[in-house]
Design a protein around this motif. Structure first.
Motif: not given
Length: 145
Positions: A31, A53-56, A61-62, A81, A83, A88-89
């Motif tokens: 976070t 990196l992903h959202t969850s 994948e972002l 990145v 943010l 959260r990533v």
């Protein structure tokens, strides 16, 4: 340094978009403590790492958030990145091809340029030039004789 760990013997749960990988991976939810730009890297790792990196854990994948090797830095990986505070990533430490090993996961603030930060020995803006070797520092008093 945020995490020191190993991918040896772990599962292969993620498939990075930027290179071939059937290697075991480790993932960590992070976070952002404040709004801004951050570097996430594997500098200090002992094998050919990849980062995504992903959202969850089940999210995509972002876009643009996959790296296999920073040019001129060997086999270590780095992402930059932007943010918002509280965002959260999921950070995935993976390996190129079937590579696995001990890794170091680092997260640090990234700045738009190094002006005012020209004597700390760090590449704060991620342009691969440090302190007085960085054109951002040409007018900084730390770089003027």
């Amino acid at each position: 340094r945020v995490v020191v760990g190993s991918t040896v013997g772990g599962p292969d749960r993620f498939t990075p978009s930027c290179a071939t990988s059937t290697a075991p991976d480790r993932s960590y939810m992070w976070t952002a403590p404040i709004s801004g730009d951050f570097f996430i890297d594997t500098f200090g790792s002992t094998y050919d790492t990849m980062l995504t990196l992903h959202t969850s854990c089940t999210g995509p994948e972002l876009p643009g958030m996959c790296n296999d090797d920073v040019p001129g830095m060997g086999t270590e990986s780095r992402l930059r990145v932007t943010l918002r505070a509280g965002a959260r990533v999921l950070i995935v430490v993976d390996g190129w091809a079937s590579s696995s090993g001990s890794f170091v996961l680092n997260i640090s603030r990234a700045f738009p340029n190094e002006t005012g930060l020209c004597s700390d020995g760090l590449d704060n803006d991620g342009d691969l030039a440090i302190d007085c070797a960085d054109s951002d520092c040409a007018m900084d008093t730390a770089c003027t004789p």
